[in-house]
Design a protein around this motif. Sequence first.
Motif, PDB file in Angstrom:
ATOM      1  N   GLY A 126       0.823  -1.206   0.000  1.00 22.98           N
ATOM      2  CA  GLY A 126       0.000   0.000   0.000  1.00 22.98           C
ATOM      3  C   GLY A 126       0.855   1.252   0.000  1.00 22.98           C
ATOM      4  O   GLY A 126       0.549   2.229  -0.693  1.00 22.98           O
ATOM      5  N   PHE A 127       1.943   1.197   0.764  1.00 25.85           N
ATOM      6  CA  PHE A 127       2.859   2.329   0.792  1.00 25.85           C
ATOM      7  C   PHE A 127       3.465   2.545  -0.598  1.00 25.85           C
ATOM      8  O   PHE A 127       3.596   3.682  -1.074  1.00 25.85           O
ATOM      9  CB  PHE A 127       3.949   2.073   1.835  1.00 25.85           C
ATOM     10  CG  PHE A 127       5.010   3.138   1.883  1.00 25.85           C
ATOM     11  CD1 PHE A 127       4.664   4.482   1.975  1.00 25.85           C
ATOM     12  CD2 PHE A 127       6.359   2.804   1.832  1.00 25.85           C
ATOM     13  CE1 PHE A 127       5.641   5.475   2.032  1.00 25.85           C
ATOM     14  CE2 PHE A 127       7.330   3.781   1.883  1.00 25.85           C
ATOM     15  CZ  PHE A 127       6.979   5.117   1.975  1.00 25.85           C
ATOM     16  N   THR A 175       2.333 -10.338  -5.763  1.00 24.65           N
ATOM     17  CA  THR A 175       0.891 -10.174  -5.602  1.00 24.65           C
ATOM     18  C   THR A 175       0.302  -9.657  -6.910  1.00 24.65           C
ATOM     19  O   THR A 175       0.939  -8.868  -7.621  1.00 24.65           O
ATOM     20  CB  THR A 175       0.598  -9.168  -4.468  1.00 24.65           C
ATOM     21  OG1 THR A 175       1.297  -9.589  -3.306  1.00 24.65           O
ATOM     22  CG2 THR A 175      -0.877  -9.077  -4.185  1.00 24.65           C
ATOM     23  N   ALA A 176      -0.898 -10.143  -7.219  1.00 27.50           N
ATOM     24  CA  ALA A 176      -1.543  -9.763  -8.476  1.00 27.50           C
ATOM     25  C   ALA A 176      -1.587  -8.241  -8.621  1.00 27.50           C
ATOM     26  O   ALA A 176      -2.047  -7.537  -7.725  1.00 27.50           O
ATOM     27  CB  ALA A 176      -2.956 -10.329  -8.519  1.00 27.50           C
ATOM     28  N   GLN A 180      -6.559  -4.810  -6.308  1.00 26.36           N
ATOM     29  CA  GLN A 180      -5.565  -5.103  -5.284  1.00 26.36           C
ATOM     30  C   GLN A 180      -4.878  -3.822  -4.827  1.00 26.36           C
ATOM     31  O   GLN A 180      -4.635  -3.621  -3.637  1.00 26.36           O
ATOM     32  CB  GLN A 180      -4.537  -6.106  -5.832  1.00 26.36           C
ATOM     33  CG  GLN A 180      -3.577  -6.641  -4.781  1.00 26.36           C
ATOM     34  CD  GLN A 180      -4.305  -7.430  -3.703  1.00 26.36           C
ATOM     35  OE1 GLN A 180      -5.246  -8.171  -3.972  1.00 26.36           O
ATOM     36  NE2 GLN A 180      -3.905  -7.230  -2.444  1.00 26.36           N
ATOM     37  N   TYR A 181      -4.576  -2.943  -5.797  1.00 26.31           N
ATOM     38  CA  TYR A 181      -3.963  -1.660  -5.427  1.00 26.31           C
ATOM     39  C   TYR A 181      -4.859  -0.919  -4.433  1.00 26.31           C
ATOM     40  O   TYR A 181      -4.402  -0.361  -3.439  1.00 26.31           O
ATOM     41  CB  TYR A 181      -3.773  -0.742  -6.650  1.00 26.31           C
ATOM     42  CG  TYR A 181      -2.881  -1.278  -7.738  1.00 26.31           C
ATOM     43  CD1 TYR A 181      -1.843  -2.163  -7.447  1.00 26.31           C
ATOM     44  CD2 TYR A 181      -3.057  -0.871  -9.057  1.00 26.31           C
ATOM     45  CE1 TYR A 181      -1.018  -2.646  -8.459  1.00 26.31           C
ATOM     46  CE2 TYR A 181      -2.235  -1.337 -10.066  1.00 26.31           C
ATOM     47  CZ  TYR A 181      -1.227  -2.232  -9.765  1.00 26.31           C
ATOM     48  OH  TYR A 181      -0.425  -2.694 -10.765  1.00 26.31           O
ATOM     49  N   VAL A 211      -3.678   0.080  -0.717  1.00 28.82           N
ATOM     50  CA  VAL A 211      -3.461   1.473  -0.327  1.00 28.82           C
ATOM     51  C   VAL A 211      -4.472   1.870   0.748  1.00 28.82           C
ATOM     52  O   VAL A 211      -4.171   2.677   1.640  1.00 28.82           O
ATOM     53  CB  VAL A 211      -3.495   2.404  -1.565  1.00 28.82           C
ATOM     54  CG1 VAL A 211      -4.912   2.752  -1.976  1.00 28.82           C
ATOM     55  CG2 VAL A 211      -2.698   3.676  -1.265  1.00 28.82           C
ATOM     56  N   THR A 212      -5.652   1.252   0.719  1.00 27.61           N
ATOM     57  CA  THR A 212      -6.624   1.529   1.781  1.00 27.61           C
ATOM     58  C   THR A 212      -6.120   1.007   3.121  1.00 27.61           C
ATOM     59  O   THR A 212      -6.223   1.691   4.149  1.00 27.61           O
ATOM     60  CB  THR A 212      -7.978   0.887   1.451  1.00 27.61           C
ATOM     61  OG1 THR A 212      -8.427   1.384   0.194  1.00 27.61           O
ATOM     62  CG2 THR A 212      -9.010   1.199   2.508  1.00 27.61           C
TER      63      THR A 212
END
Lengths: 188, 272, 431
Positions: free
Chosen positions: B67-68, B214-215, B220-221, B225-226
């Motif tokens: 996420g970062f 990871t896909a 997924q992004y 990021v959430t």
Amino acid sequence: MASEVRQATADNLEPGGERRRDFLYVATAAFAGAGVVPVAWSLVNQMNPSADVLALASVDLDLSALQPGQAIKAAWRGKPIFARHLTPEEIAESNKVDVASLRDPQSLADRTKPGNEQWLITLGVCTHLGCVPLGAAEGEAKGDFGGYFCPCHGSHYDAAARIRKGPAPKNLEVPPYTFKSPTAVTIG
Amino acid sequence: MIRLGALAVGLLFVLNVLWGAVQPREAEAPNMAEELHKHPKQMVWAHNGPGNLGIFGTFDRAQLQRGFQVYKEVCSACHSINRVAFRDLADLGYTEAQIKTIAAEYEVATIDSNGEPTTRKATGADKFPLVYANEAAARAAQNGANPPDLSLMTKARHDGVNYVYSLLTGYSDDVPKGWNKPETSYYNPYFHSINIAMPPPLAADGQVTYADGTAATTDQYAKDVTAFLTWTAEPKLENRKETGVAVILFLIIMTGLGYLSYRKVWADVKKA
Amino acid sequence: MSFPWAKQYQPTSAVGQWMDERLPLARFVYGALGPGYPTPKNLNAFYNFGVLAGVALVIQIITGVVLAMHFAADTRVAFDSVEHIMRDVNGGWMIRYMHAVGASFFFGVVYIHIFRGLYYGSYKPPREVLWMLGLVIFLLMMATAFMGYVLVWGQMSFWGAQVITGLFSALPVVGPSIQTWLLGGFSPDNATLNRFFSLHYLLPFVTFGVIILHVWALHIPGSNNPTGVDVKSEADTVPFHPYYTAKDFVGLGVYLIVFAAFVFFMPNSLGEPDNYIPANPLSTPALIVPEWYFWPFYAILRAFTSDFLGVPAKLWGVIGMFASILLLFVLPWLDQSPVRSNNYRPLSRILFWVFVAVALGLGVCGGKPAHEPWVRLSQVLTAYYFAHFLIILPIVSKLEKTSPLPNSISEAVLAKYGKTGGGAPVAQPAE
């Protein structure tokens, strides 16, 4: 069917009743009391330095521009730091002093890192009552021993920042530091 | 006397407020935004633990790092996370050396030896710098929009965690008939005013390349990021829940003992 | 003052004796919360909430003093300092969440305490002053909570300060000057923040002082009880300690469990997300609502929508909101029934529950945007609110035929015991 309260005294309890009660009450009070400890600790601990303060507990100092005879001031944990580039004469002079005769007996080697005797890094806090001594900046009084001079109560420090004259009991404190490169140190 | 006065005052208030109630109401214009607006999708999060209840559960460190990465490569172009310090990244599982490297990619303001403003490389003690120095600069650069700081975003909206995910995945080209969407805005029913100035930030799969395999999908992004922004808003979340479980267990035992003591104390009264 | 059978403090040591002759603090506590306070023996769980309210205030004061060590009352950094507490101060997140959730819980406990007083007629003679002191505490709490909420300097803080001080601008002639004076400017700014911080720190201690008066006033007639019947003999009472200390300890435990569940698992559920956005004087949130504990009064404020008798609606709203609280001060004289407890007042009892429903309904309306059907609903409910206290209760209390009272608390307890125990025949009170 009287409804008055029977007072819990020893004579209206069954044998052993009182002890069982006492144990329960003591256990309850002790358990609750144990809970006070972490609560009290969190109230105390909140006054300790916070994470952002601790993060500033070390500073990097670049000594590359410092010519022999010069000194710089920096701040570490809110206190001044003196970093001094000693001249060969100052080093020789400092090593000549009879350590045993000093109020706070320390040799120059005790106060510097091996191989880096020319770099003297100390706190700029007089050990008497916490004033900032003069002598680090260009043109400031260096005292009778060519080091630092504290104007508050007249403490004189030599080139190795050792107390030589005046009321201060100790040499200027050397903070913990490490050399990252020949001219870069991390203090703290 | 006092009751007569009360009666008079009471009648005054009652008639007054009921008079207001019987006034005709102006017909409220139908609010299309309200009809189009959607509540956030309810997602399952690692930090919510079993049953998504939020009682147990810890952050997924690998997810936070991904996420970062998404934040850094996509969001950070416009959005700051100014309340997060680089040193905080240790929570994500980064080492001190890694944090130093990350911090050094950013410049923060300082003053040079002549007193002139300049910049230096950030250190672990610094916070993530602002993207825009101030709101005016942001609006000037962003067509009048002001990209908000994201540090607290998941706490600053209702159902914030699900909201951020829904917003990121909620863009649609399918603008309903009759809805007025300016050219410079995008249609997103999860946004409070439906028209959002932010272009879809997660536009295509493969936009960010994950090192851990990871896909690399937009969905997924958005999840990653959430999760990261959940951490930025509530970095003590794990500590909070661990403490909570211990505190409640303690209190249950304490109350249980207290209850037994209470029964004992009252035994002779209840018997009466 | 106390009942003649109240136990007297006996110092058990020479030091205790010495101290007792000089500063009888132990004697005072003994008589106030110890074995020296004879308390009706039939108090139910609702009577726990007075002590709980005291505990809630202490929690607020302790956590508040801690927060004040880290908070900076300056509009440029106030919000940052709160986040500093949340992120960097050791355990700061817990202390701040306790304070924020604690405010809600304080109100929750006090509302139950007030409704308990309403149901059992605890405001009736000889406890009028006790009741009025309680209302003073409630008003102080409201002021304190409002100012504390502003300190965060989030969006809802700022706009809450704007709207609530704006109430005073409704007053004719002097209104606008009063608002400017309250704010120390023309909109909430540094002056506002600083004075609110000062008062937010002061008022809890004032509240604490009034609570001491409240407890003092309680100990003159002694506690009311669910029958509302006066204490007649020693058989009606038990010493406060250990009986009610033990009971309050259990109540406290249950309270703390619920409190901890909120603090640790849903700390933000009682707050508005908008307050995690720093204050922005140029942008109003879509919906300005106070914290939930002000919703009923906020609904009353907004229920006055028409000018009436030449007075503008806005002013009526302000008058109505203040009147809704202030009328409670004369409640002891509005309710004329000689019977205290609603257990023996069949009609009043129904009205009480209607009032509870109305108060809850007003709470719901207060949290909603000012649209239909919420406005009309809040108007009808507001009408009932005033009618209940000012019209219905005075009349019903006069006409109502009450049920026979038990002769004493003991008799009532026995009757209950007989019913639930279902065992040996017991003397039934005449019913």
